[in-house]
Design a protein around this motif. Sequence first.
Motif, PDB file in Angstrom:
ATOM      1  N   LYS A   2       0.838  -1.186   0.000  1.00  0.00           N
ATOM      2  CA  LYS A   2       0.000   0.000   0.000  1.00  0.00           C
ATOM      3  C   LYS A   2       0.883   1.251   0.000  1.00  0.00           C
ATOM      4  CE  LYS A   2      -4.398   1.456   1.940  1.00  0.00           C
ATOM      5  NZ  LYS A   2      -5.384   1.249   3.022  1.00  0.00           N
ATOM      6  N   THR A   3       0.789   2.034  -1.083  1.00  0.00           N
ATOM      7  CA  THR A   3       1.720   3.139  -1.318  1.00  0.00           C
ATOM      8  C   THR A   3       0.992   4.474  -1.378  1.00  0.00           C
ATOM      9  OG1 THR A   3       3.191   1.671  -2.566  1.00  0.00           O
ATOM     10  CG2 THR A   3       3.473   4.041  -2.885  1.00  0.00           C
ATOM     11  N   LEU A   4       1.531   5.453  -0.664  1.00  0.00           N
ATOM     12  CA  LEU A   4       1.037   6.829  -0.745  1.00  0.00           C
ATOM     13  C   LEU A   4       1.955   7.624  -1.651  1.00  0.00           C
ATOM     14  CD1 LEU A   4      -0.950   9.017   0.306  1.00  0.00           C
ATOM     15  CD2 LEU A   4       0.773   9.537   2.069  1.00  0.00           C
ATOM     16  N   ARG A   5       1.368   8.260  -2.667  1.00  0.00           N
ATOM     17  CA  ARG A   5       2.129   9.084  -3.605  1.00  0.00           C
ATOM     18  C   ARG A   5       1.717  10.542  -3.462  1.00  0.00           C
ATOM     19  NH1 ARG A   5       2.260   5.526  -9.274  1.00  0.00           N
ATOM     20  NH2 ARG A   5       4.117   4.286  -8.715  1.00  0.00           N
ATOM     21  N   LEU A   6       2.680  11.389  -3.165  1.00  0.00           N
ATOM     22  CA  LEU A   6       2.428  12.823  -3.004  1.00  0.00           C
ATOM     23  C   LEU A   6       2.534  13.543  -4.340  1.00  0.00           C
ATOM     24  CD1 LEU A   6       2.185  15.460  -1.259  1.00  0.00           C
ATOM     25  CD2 LEU A   6       4.697  15.405  -1.127  1.00  0.00           C
ATOM     26  N   LEU A   7       1.583  14.428  -4.592  1.00  0.00           N
ATOM     27  CA  LEU A   7       1.647  15.313  -5.756  1.00  0.00           C
ATOM     28  C   LEU A   7       1.522  16.755  -5.273  1.00  0.00           C
ATOM     29  CD1 LEU A   7      -0.575  13.436  -8.362  1.00  0.00           C
ATOM     30  CD2 LEU A   7       1.861  13.922  -8.582  1.00  0.00           C
ATOM     31  N   LEU A   8       2.558  17.544  -5.484  1.00  0.00           N
ATOM     32  CA  LEU A   8       2.531  18.953  -5.125  1.00  0.00           C
ATOM     33  C   LEU A   8       1.782  19.755  -6.190  1.00  0.00           C
ATOM     34  CD1 LEU A   8       6.232  19.272  -3.914  1.00  0.00           C
ATOM     35  CD2 LEU A   8       4.183  19.081  -2.476  1.00  0.00           C
ATOM     36  N   ASN A  13       1.823  16.814 -14.071  1.00  0.00           N
ATOM     37  CA  ASN A  13       2.333  16.261 -15.325  1.00  0.00           C
ATOM     38  C   ASN A  13       1.613  14.960 -15.667  1.00  0.00           C
ATOM     39  OD1 ASN A  13       3.810  15.272 -17.463  1.00  0.00           O
ATOM     40  ND2 ASN A  13       5.702  14.973 -16.307  1.00  0.00           N
ATOM     41  N   GLN A  14       0.652  15.038 -16.583  1.00  0.00           N
ATOM     42  CA  GLN A  14      -0.113  13.855 -16.980  1.00  0.00           C
ATOM     43  C   GLN A  14       0.751  12.797 -17.660  1.00  0.00           C
ATOM     44  OE1 GLN A  14      -3.579  14.736 -19.328  1.00  0.00           O
ATOM     45  NE2 GLN A  14      -4.457  16.128 -17.804  1.00  0.00           N
ATOM     46  N   LYS A  15       1.879  13.195 -18.197  1.00  0.00           N
ATOM     47  CA  LYS A  15       2.733  12.269 -18.946  1.00  0.00           C
ATOM     48  C   LYS A  15       3.732  11.527 -18.042  1.00  0.00           C
ATOM     49  CE  LYS A  15       0.961  13.486 -22.898  1.00  0.00           C
ATOM     50  NZ  LYS A  15       0.136  12.534 -23.668  1.00  0.00           N
ATOM     51  N   HIS A  16       3.683  11.769 -16.744  1.00  0.00           N
ATOM     52  CA  HIS A  16       4.625  11.119 -15.837  1.00  0.00           C
ATOM     53  C   HIS A  16       4.410   9.610 -15.819  1.00  0.00           C
ATOM     54  CE1 HIS A  16       6.887  10.234 -12.153  1.00  0.00           C
ATOM     55  NE2 HIS A  16       7.480  11.414 -12.334  1.00  0.00           N
ATOM     56  N   SER A  17       5.488   8.881 -15.694  1.00  0.00           N
ATOM     57  CA  SER A  17       5.423   7.416 -15.724  1.00  0.00           C
ATOM     58  C   SER A  17       4.616   6.830 -14.569  1.00  0.00           C
ATOM     59  CB  SER A  17       6.838   6.825 -15.716  1.00  0.00           C
ATOM     60  OG  SER A  17       7.560   7.257 -14.573  1.00  0.00           O
ATOM     61  N   TYR A 100       7.365  10.216  -3.533  1.00  0.00           N
ATOM     62  CA  TYR A 100       7.136  11.596  -3.937  1.00  0.00           C
ATOM     63  C   TYR A 100       8.037  11.950  -5.114  1.00  0.00           C
ATOM     64  CZ  TYR A 100      11.406  12.875  -1.285  1.00  0.00           C
ATOM     65  OH  TYR A 100      12.687  12.978  -0.809  1.00  0.00           O
ATOM     66  N   GLN A 101       7.630  12.977  -5.854  1.00  0.00           N
ATOM     67  CA  GLN A 101       8.467  13.509  -6.924  1.00  0.00           C
ATOM     68  C   GLN A 101       9.311  14.647  -6.350  1.00  0.00           C
ATOM     69  OE1 GLN A 101       6.130  14.514 -10.437  1.00  0.00           O
ATOM     70  NE2 GLN A 101       4.817  12.721 -10.142  1.00  0.00           N
ATOM     71  N   GLN A 124      10.581   6.528  -1.309  1.00  0.00           N
ATOM     72  CA  GLN A 124      11.354   6.656  -2.543  1.00  0.00           C
ATOM     73  C   GLN A 124      11.006   7.970  -3.243  1.00  0.00           C
ATOM     74  OE1 GLN A 124      11.068   3.255  -5.136  1.00  0.00           O
ATOM     75  NE2 GLN A 124      12.369   4.157  -6.724  1.00  0.00           N
ATOM     76  N   ALA A 125      12.033   8.649  -3.762  1.00  0.00           N
ATOM     77  CA  ALA A 125      11.844   9.894  -4.500  1.00  0.00           C
ATOM     78  C   ALA A 125      12.054   9.648  -5.988  1.00  0.00           C
ATOM     79  CB  ALA A 125      12.823  10.956  -4.007  1.00  0.00           C
ATOM     80  N   TYR A 126      11.293  10.343  -6.822  1.00  0.00           N
ATOM     81  CA  TYR A 126      11.351  10.200  -8.270  1.00  0.00           C
ATOM     82  C   TYR A 126      11.586  11.560  -8.927  1.00  0.00           C
ATOM     83  CZ  TYR A 126       9.134   5.589  -7.690  1.00  0.00           C
ATOM     84  OH  TYR A 126       8.841   4.295  -7.342  1.00  0.00           O
ATOM     85  N   ASP A 127      12.126  11.527 -10.121  1.00  0.00           N
ATOM     86  CA  ASP A 127      12.249  12.746 -10.913  1.00  0.00           C
ATOM     87  C   ASP A 127      10.857  13.170 -11.392  1.00  0.00           C
ATOM     88  OD1 ASP A 127      14.473  14.441 -12.422  1.00  0.00           O
ATOM     89  OD2 ASP A 127      12.830  14.128 -13.825  1.00  0.00           O
ATOM     90  N   THR A 128      10.678  14.460 -11.621  1.00  0.00           N
ATOM     91  CA  THR A 128       9.380  14.939 -12.106  1.00  0.00           C
ATOM     92  C   THR A 128       9.181  14.671 -13.597  1.00  0.00           C
ATOM     93  OG1 THR A 128      10.274  17.150 -12.545  1.00  0.00           O
ATOM     94  CG2 THR A 128       9.241  16.784 -10.398  1.00  0.00           C
ATOM     95  N   GLU A 129      10.253  14.289 -14.292  1.00  0.00           N
ATOM     96  CA  GLU A 129      10.196  13.965 -15.727  1.00  0.00           C
ATOM     97  C   GLU A 129       9.671  15.135 -16.556  1.00  0.00           C
ATOM     98  OE1 GLU A 129       7.983  10.313 -16.136  1.00  0.00           O
ATOM     99  OE2 GLU A 129       9.180   9.279 -14.599  1.00  0.00           O
ATOM    100  N   HIS A 130      10.103  16.333 -16.186  1.00  0.00           N
ATOM    101  CA  HIS A 130       9.622  17.538 -16.857  1.00  0.00           C
ATOM    102  C   HIS A 130      10.741  18.319 -17.537  1.00  0.00           C
ATOM    103  CE1 HIS A 130       7.394  21.337 -17.384  1.00  0.00           C
ATOM    104  NE2 HIS A 130       8.445  21.945 -16.844  1.00  0.00           N
TER     105      HIS A 130
END
Length: 508
Positions: A2-8, A13-17, A100-101, A124-130
Amino acid sequence: MKTLRLLLGDQLNQKHSWFRGNQEDKIYFMAEMRQETDYVVHHIQKIVAFFEAMQIFSEWLKNRGCNVIYYRIDDKNNKQNLTKNIEDIIRKHKIEKFEYQLPDEYRLDQQLLQLEKRLSIEFQAYDTEHFLTTRKELADFFQGKKSLLMESFYHYMRKKHDILMNNGKPEGGKWNFDQSNRKKWNGKLGKPKQGKITSNVTSTLSRIKNSGVNSIGEIDPENFIWPTSREESIKLLRHFCKYLLAHFGDFQDAMDPDEAFLYHSRISFSLNSKLISPKEVIDTAIKSWEDGKIPIGLNQIEGFVRQILGWREYMRGVYWMSMPSYEHQNKLKNKNNLPDFFWDAKTSMNCLHNTIRNSLENAYAHHIQRLMITGNFALLTQTDPDQVESWYLGIYIDAIQWVEMPNTRGMSQFADGGLVATKPYISSGSYINKMSNYCSDCIYDVKQRTGEKACPFNSLYWNFLIEKRKMLEGNHRMTMMFSLLDKLEKSEVTAIKKRAKQFMTKKS
């Protein structure tokens, strides 16, 4: 798991993976928070735009079958603080992993790094891919070099991404056509055709007002002109390419009291909230140029590409290379207060009145109005860069710290001592007269240095050179300015200093 993903609010970005593949056991969290509305006093249109865009994005996620927790500003569960909200959700929903991104603002980056230390679950942190660069790419590029010349970085970006290149050389044989992009607007081409995007934001505005959020500026909630969805952003981009790009380069520096936007694209909020990407903006513009259906000169397309591919990525790189010390730079030791008229536009100086009025009405001013009108005046009056920066960060709809701070503290106020700009961007009234239509209707005479009717910018300009000479005379790009200063008669220098003092102590 069960994963919580934060979006600021600037990660739309709809195209994010993230949004590809199985969304089972994923919960997305978005929140309107006083933490974000209150760290400076923001323009009401800026707050509305972010809340509207966030709501639309959350609905897009839900329509894709995603599980979304969305806290409105008045939600009873909203603790108005990012850390507290996340910890509360993790506990209530028995979250096993937090993702989070990477934030684009240092303060949020630090907040999430501190949160990581407190978490007892996996994260885990991810790139925003922007962006077209990484956080460290500019620092790596300039490592060992004596200066951070934007033009060098721009050449590197053109080559790396093969944009406006022809067999390894710049299209047209030149990297930069800026000398061709400094025309004054005379209205002969007729009124620029602005893109029509309006929406009713009454509900969002009421929620903000009822929550007691403090703000500046004006808003027409039934005719909101800023794009807050990906579809609206693409529509405005295409309109720009069809109707405005052909003259963008020529008039990108021009200023007119009756034209709020001229040939500018109005997509900066869309870009900075990641509704659209810099790559698709550049690709769309270049395709319009290559198609040839609308005659677009090379200087027009190159000038636009330079803003996105060069300057925008450059500013981000400077920010991440220089934080956190950059936030406190004040190499010119300026300490004066920002004049009161920056908050209400009540000044008799026509250029400042119109620029600030436009800012209050539209949460917008283009780069030359920001640099050479409000920024120039703030620097010449030796205003504390902390106050200048807070004003810029609050008043403009596209102002996010990563792009606003190096533009303001570096390019505009020279507070970094020349890291970004090779010299202070200051001018007398002559430059404003050259690039704008403000001076002809002003009560002040742009040709006079002293006297009651003299343009304030003239005395302030020369007074700045007098007072900051010891700090700046080692800069070879200032040699001509100081040489001209030395040719002034002593009586005129005395009159200049007296006239400048009037405006440095005046509040309107």
